[in-house]
Motif scaffolding. Structure first.
Motif, PDB file in Angstrom:
ATOM      1  N   GLU A   1       0.825  -1.212   0.000  1.00 26.60           N
ATOM      2  CA  GLU A   1       0.000   0.000   0.000  1.00 26.60           C
ATOM      3  C   GLU A   1       0.858   1.261   0.000  1.00 26.60           C
ATOM      4  N   ALA A   2       1.950   1.225   0.742  1.00 28.85           N
ATOM      5  CA  ALA A   2       2.826   2.397   0.846  1.00 28.85           C
ATOM      6  C   ALA A   2       3.772   2.531  -0.344  1.00 28.85           C
ATOM      7  N   ILE A   3       4.174   1.401  -0.925  1.00 30.24           N
ATOM      8  CA  ILE A   3       5.158   1.407  -2.023  1.00 30.24           C
ATOM      9  C   ILE A   3       4.615   0.532  -3.154  1.00 30.24           C
ATOM     10  N   PRO A   4       3.699   1.057  -3.971  1.00 29.54           N
ATOM     11  CA  PRO A   4       3.049   0.244  -5.010  1.00 29.54           C
ATOM     12  C   PRO A   4       4.004  -0.377  -6.033  1.00 29.54           C
ATOM     13  N   ALA A   5       5.160   0.224  -6.252  1.00 34.36           N
ATOM     14  CA  ALA A   5       6.101  -0.316  -7.243  1.00 34.36           C
ATOM     15  C   ALA A   5       6.804  -1.585  -6.755  1.00 34.36           C
ATOM     16  N   LEU A   6       6.657  -1.907  -5.481  1.00 35.59           N
ATOM     17  CA  LEU A   6       7.314  -3.064  -4.877  1.00 35.59           C
ATOM     18  C   LEU A   6       6.344  -4.248  -4.887  1.00 35.59           C
ATOM     19  N   SER A   7       6.737  -5.365  -5.496  1.00 32.55           N
ATOM     20  CA  SER A   7       5.921  -6.584  -5.447  1.00 32.55           C
ATOM     21  C   SER A   7       6.036  -7.154  -4.042  1.00 32.55           C
ATOM     22  N   CYS A   8       4.910  -7.428  -3.397  1.00 32.09           N
ATOM     23  CA  CYS A   8       4.919  -7.850  -1.989  1.00 32.09           C
ATOM     24  C   CYS A   8       4.115  -9.128  -1.806  1.00 32.09           C
ATOM     25  N   PHE A   9       4.655 -10.035  -0.991  1.00 30.33           N
ATOM     26  CA  PHE A   9       4.026 -11.319  -0.736  1.00 30.33           C
ATOM     27  C   PHE A   9       4.067 -11.634   0.754  1.00 30.33           C
ATOM     28  N   GLY A  10       3.024 -12.270   1.243  1.00 27.11           N
ATOM     29  CA  GLY A  10       2.975 -12.713   2.628  1.00 27.11           C
ATOM     30  C   GLY A  10       3.472 -14.136   2.779  1.00 27.11           C
ATOM     31  N   TYR A  11       4.231 -14.594   1.816  1.00 29.04           N
ATOM     32  CA  TYR A  11       4.788 -15.950   1.777  1.00 29.04           C
ATOM     33  C   TYR A  11       6.043 -15.908   0.919  1.00 29.04           C
ATOM     34  N   VAL A  12       6.793 -17.000   0.916  1.00 29.27           N
ATOM     35  CA  VAL A  12       8.009 -17.082   0.088  1.00 29.27           C
ATOM     36  C   VAL A  12       7.581 -17.457  -1.328  1.00 29.27           C
ATOM     37  N   PRO A  13       7.743 -16.560  -2.299  1.00 29.79           N
ATOM     38  CA  PRO A  13       7.316 -16.862  -3.671  1.00 29.79           C
ATOM     39  C   PRO A  13       8.280 -17.820  -4.373  1.00 29.79           C
ATOM     40  N   ASP A  14       7.732 -18.581  -5.329  1.00 30.79           N
ATOM     41  CA  ASP A  14       8.566 -19.488  -6.121  1.00 30.79           C
ATOM     42  C   ASP A  14       9.494 -18.729  -7.060  1.00 30.79           C
ATOM     43  N   SER A  15       8.998 -17.631  -7.608  1.00 31.36           N
ATOM     44  CA  SER A  15       9.834 -16.783  -8.454  1.00 31.36           C
ATOM     45  C   SER A  15       9.719 -15.355  -7.934  1.00 31.36           C
ATOM     46  N   VAL A  16      10.753 -14.575  -8.180  1.00 30.40           N
ATOM     47  CA  VAL A  16      10.849 -13.248  -7.590  1.00 30.40           C
ATOM     48  C   VAL A  16      10.738 -12.176  -8.670  1.00 30.40           C
ATOM     49  N   PRO A  17       9.614 -11.440  -8.696  1.00 27.28           N
ATOM     50  CA  PRO A  17       9.558 -10.271  -9.573  1.00 27.28           C
ATOM     51  C   PRO A  17      10.370  -9.145  -8.936  1.00 27.28           C
ATOM     52  N   GLU A  18      11.043  -8.368  -9.741  1.00 29.36           N
ATOM     53  CA  GLU A  18      11.923  -7.319  -9.195  1.00 29.36           C
ATOM     54  C   GLU A  18      11.229  -5.971  -9.208  1.00 29.36           C
ATOM     55  N   PRO A  19      11.378  -5.183  -8.186  1.00 28.58           N
ATOM     56  CA  PRO A  19      11.879  -5.480  -6.847  1.00 28.58           C
ATOM     57  C   PRO A  19      10.802  -6.205  -6.037  1.00 28.58           C
ATOM     58  N   CYS A  20      11.208  -6.872  -4.970  1.00 23.40           N
ATOM     59  CA  CYS A  20      10.296  -7.739  -4.243  1.00 23.40           C
ATOM     60  C   CYS A  20      10.525  -7.668  -2.733  1.00 23.40           C
ATOM     61  N   PHE A  21       9.423  -7.681  -1.979  1.00 25.53           N
ATOM     62  CA  PHE A  21       9.432  -7.786  -0.520  1.00 25.53           C
ATOM     63  C   PHE A  21       8.558  -8.974  -0.164  1.00 25.53           C
ATOM     64  N   TYR A  22       9.057  -9.851   0.705  1.00 27.34           N
ATOM     65  CA  TYR A  22       8.202 -10.941   1.164  1.00 27.34           C
ATOM     66  C   TYR A  22       8.516 -11.316   2.606  1.00 27.34           C
ATOM     67  N   ALA A  23       7.486 -11.788   3.286  1.00 28.62           N
ATOM     68  CA  ALA A  23       7.612 -12.266   4.656  1.00 28.62           C
ATOM     69  C   ALA A  23       7.943 -13.750   4.593  1.00 28.62           C
ATOM     70  N   GLY A  24       9.030 -14.126   5.232  1.00 28.68           N
ATOM     71  CA  GLY A  24       9.501 -15.509   5.156  1.00 28.68           C
ATOM     72  C   GLY A  24       9.373 -16.257   6.463  1.00 28.68           C
ATOM     73  N   GLU A  25      10.525 -16.564   7.052  1.00 25.85           N
ATOM     74  CA  GLU A  25      10.557 -17.404   8.243  1.00 25.85           C
ATOM     75  C   GLU A  25       9.934 -16.721   9.455  1.00 25.85           C
ATOM     76  N   VAL A  26       9.372 -17.544  10.334  1.00 26.55           N
ATOM     77  CA  VAL A  26       8.729 -17.052  11.552  1.00 26.55           C
ATOM     78  C   VAL A  26       9.281 -17.811  12.749  1.00 26.55           C
ATOM     79  N   GLU A  27       9.658 -17.073  13.775  1.00 26.16           N
ATOM     80  CA  GLU A  27       9.997 -17.650  15.080  1.00 26.16           C
ATOM     81  C   GLU A  27       8.900 -17.211  16.036  1.00 26.16           C
ATOM     82  N   ILE A  28       8.405 -18.141  16.866  1.00 25.31           N
ATOM     83  CA  ILE A  28       7.325 -17.824  17.806  1.00 25.31           C
ATOM     84  C   ILE A  28       7.782 -18.127  19.225  1.00 25.31           C
ATOM     85  N   ASP A  29       7.654 -17.146  20.101  1.00 22.73           N
ATOM     86  CA  ASP A  29       7.865 -17.339  21.531  1.00 22.73           C
ATOM     87  C   ASP A  29       6.502 -17.213  22.195  1.00 22.73           C
TER      88      ASP A  29
END
Length: 142
Positions: free
Chosen positions: A16-44
Motif C-alpha cells: 500500500e505504501a510502495i506500489p512499485a514493490l511486489s509484496c508477498f505474505g509468503y516465500v514466492p517461487d519466483s521473484v519479480p523485481e523489486p520484491c518484498f516478502y515475509a519468510g521465516e517465523v519464530e514464535i515465543d
C-alpha cells in the motif's frame, strides 16, 4: 495471532505504501523485481501469564535487480532508508496505527522493525539479487 495473517498484513502494508514493490505474505517461487516478502517465523509463546502475549520474529526479505551493481544497490538502499517515499521502515511504522491502537488493523498489539541484516547477494533459482533481511518483531494476544 495467526502467522499467515500477520505475514499477509505486513506485505499488504508495504504494498500500500510502495506500489512499485511486489509484496508477498509468503516465500514466492519466483521473484519479480523489486520484491518484498515475509519468510521465516519464530514464535515465543506465553510471554506473559495465562496466554496473555506471544511474540513473533518474522524474517522478511527485500530483493532488487542485480542487472547493474551500482543501480541495484542504490535501489536497495532507498528501500532500506529510515524515511522517504520508498522506505519500508516508514511503511511498517504506518502499519502500527495510532498510539494506543492495535497494529495491522487489529491483528496484533504492536510491531517493530528491529534490524536489517544480511545485506548481500541472494540466489533464487538460477538468478541472483541484491538483498537484505528485515527482522520484524510482532507482539499480541496468545
Amino acid at each position: 495471532m495467526n502467522p499467515s495473517e500477520i505475514k499477509t498484513a505486513l506485505a499488504d502494508a508495504v504494498r500500500e505504501a510502495i506500489p512499485a514493490l511486489s509484496c508477498f505474505g509468503y516465500v514466492p517461487d519466483s521473484v519479480p523485481e523489486p520484491c518484498f516478502y515475509a519468510g521465516e517465523v519464530e514464535i515465543d509463546f506465553d510471554q506473559t501469564f495465562g496466554r496473555g502475549m506471544d511474540e513473533l520474529l518474522i524474517t522478511c526479505r527485500l530483493l532488487v535487480s542485480r542487472a547493474d551493481d551500482r543501480a541495484g544497490q542504490a535501489a536497495l538502499d532507498s528501500y532500506l532508508s529510515g524515511s522517504g517515499p520508498d522506505s519500508v521502515k516508514a511503511a511498517l511504522v504506518a502499519a502500527r496505527g495510532a498510539p494506543g491502537q492495535p497494529a495491522l488493523g487489529g491483528l496484533c498489539d504492536d510491531l517493530h522493525l528491529q534490524r536489517v541484516q544480511g545485506y548481500r547477494l541472494y540466489q533464487v533459482g538460477d538468478r541472483q539479487y541484491y538483498g537484505a533481511e528485515l527482522i520484524v518483531r510482532v507482539i499480541g494476544s496468545g
